[in-house]
Design an enzyme around this catalytic site. Structure first.
Site, short mmCIF file in Angstrom:
data_model
loop_
_atom_site.label_atom_id
_atom_site.label_comp_id
_atom_site.label_asym_id
_atom_site.label_seq_id
_atom_site.Cartn_x
_atom_site.Cartn_y
_atom_site.Cartn_z
CG HIS A 1 -5.81 3.24 -2.54
ND1 HIS A 1 -5.63 2.95 -1.21
CD2 HIS A 1 -5.37 4.51 -2.71
CE1 HIS A 1 -5.11 4.00 -0.59
NE2 HIS A 1 -4.94 4.97 -1.49
CB CYS B 1 -1.79 4.82 -0.17
SG CYS B 1 -2.15 6.58 -0.17
CD GLU C 1 -6.84 -0.41 -0.90
OE1 GLU C 1 -6.02 -0.69 -1.80
OE2 GLU C 1 -6.75 0.62 -0.18
#
Lengths: 80, 234
Positions: free
Chosen positions: B203, B86, B205
């Site tokens: 994302h 990002c 994560e």
């Protein structure tokens, strides 16, 4: 020295902000508007005596930070 | 696997990355403060999401000049694995480590939703545990994620297989409806030609545990770990 820097999106790069402003202008009755491009305007006060020096520095600042050459064009004006 | 996670003023996903790497994958992780030089003693570096330096001027424009970045650029130059997520992707593009740029979403709206990604190439350190055509689910959350590159650059990306992920639908097609931000050719993630630097807007994560709604993001981190293992074993 005062440097005025204008940063604009390159031709061909989609400008959704410009499109939204264009639509708003149309809805306000400004039917003559054909295209709107939104850019950035920066004023830099430089502590230098020579216009040539200010130009050189402004050029380097645009290349290094103020504009992204992948998507943006820039131009600047130097005044005393 | 020893990871370094960069932390800039305005980073906000650094803790999510650290959590995933340390507690889900059980790896060693240290944070890399933006003001400190980076010694390169890591197996992989992550530039996390957020709004570094307030996204002033352009997203990622300021962070590229942070002291920590010089070490990361050197690390990448020696073949080290660098992942930008990002805002991290935006920083890597601004720094010239990845081609193209991320611009304002076509909708002008901040987009926050789960997306499906199609793996285009498994021949990379970031996707090596996947197969081409695999579909991964992860969230996106950004206002400036529309990938842009000029026609010449897009040709080069295609010729060298640098587009690793595209936004796709549930059956692996890439219609406009599956594209959350108007990115050219549904591009969600690209790597450099050397294939050791990768950036993506979604994302990973935030998709590493079933509690979060899925584990599609593990593929990226596990692939990097597998690559490091391969390198160390060779």
């Amino acid at each position: 020295m005062l440097v005025k820097v204008f940063v604009t999106l390159k031709e061909g790069v989609l400008d959704p902000q410009g499109k939204a402003v264009e639509n708003s202008l149309h809805s306000l009755g400004f039917g003559a508007v054909r295209e709107v491009r939104v850019g950035k305007y920066l004023e830099l006060n430089l502590d230098v005596a020579e216009a040539g020096d200010a130009e050189q520095q402004a050029q380097r600042m645009c290349e290094k930070l103020l504009a992204n050459p992948v998507i943006e064009d820039y131009r600047f004006e130097v005044s005393g | 696997m020893r990871w370094g996670v960069a932390v800039f003023p305005g980073s906000c996903d650094d803790d999510d990355v650290v959590h995933s790497l340390r507690h889900v994958l059980g790896h060693d992780v240290r944070t890399l403060w933006h003001k400190d030089p980076f010694d390169g003693r890591c197996d992989g570096v992550v530039l996390p999401g957020g709004f570094s330096y307030g996204d002033y001027l352009r997203a990622g424009a300021m962070a590229r000049f942070a002291p920590v970045m010089q070490g990361i650029v050197d690390f990448a130059a020696t073949g080290g694995l660098v992942l930008g997520i990002c805002n991290g992707f935006q920083i890597l593009c601004e720094a010239g480590l990845l081609p193209g740029a991320l611009t304002r979403n076509e909708s002008l709206r901040f987009v926050c939703r789960r997306v499906t990604l199609r793996v285009e190439h498994a021949r990379s350190p970031f996707t090596r545990t996947a197969r081409p055509g695999d579909l991964l689910e992860m969230p996106v959350k950004h206002g400036e994620g529309r990938y842009y590159a000029d026609a010449l650059t897009l040709d080069e990306l295609r010729d060298h297989g640098q587009v690793l992920l595209r936004y796709a639908d549930a059956v692996g097609g890439t219609p406009d409806a599956a594209n959350p931000n108007g990115s050219v050719e549904n591009i969600a993630g690209v790597c450099n030609r050397r294939r050791n630097v990768f950036g993506l807007m979604p994302h990973p994560e935030d998709a590493t545990e079933e509690l979060l709604g899925g584990v599609g993001g593990l593929t990226i981190f596990s692939s990097m770990a597998a690559e490091v293992e391969r390198r160390n074993g060779a």
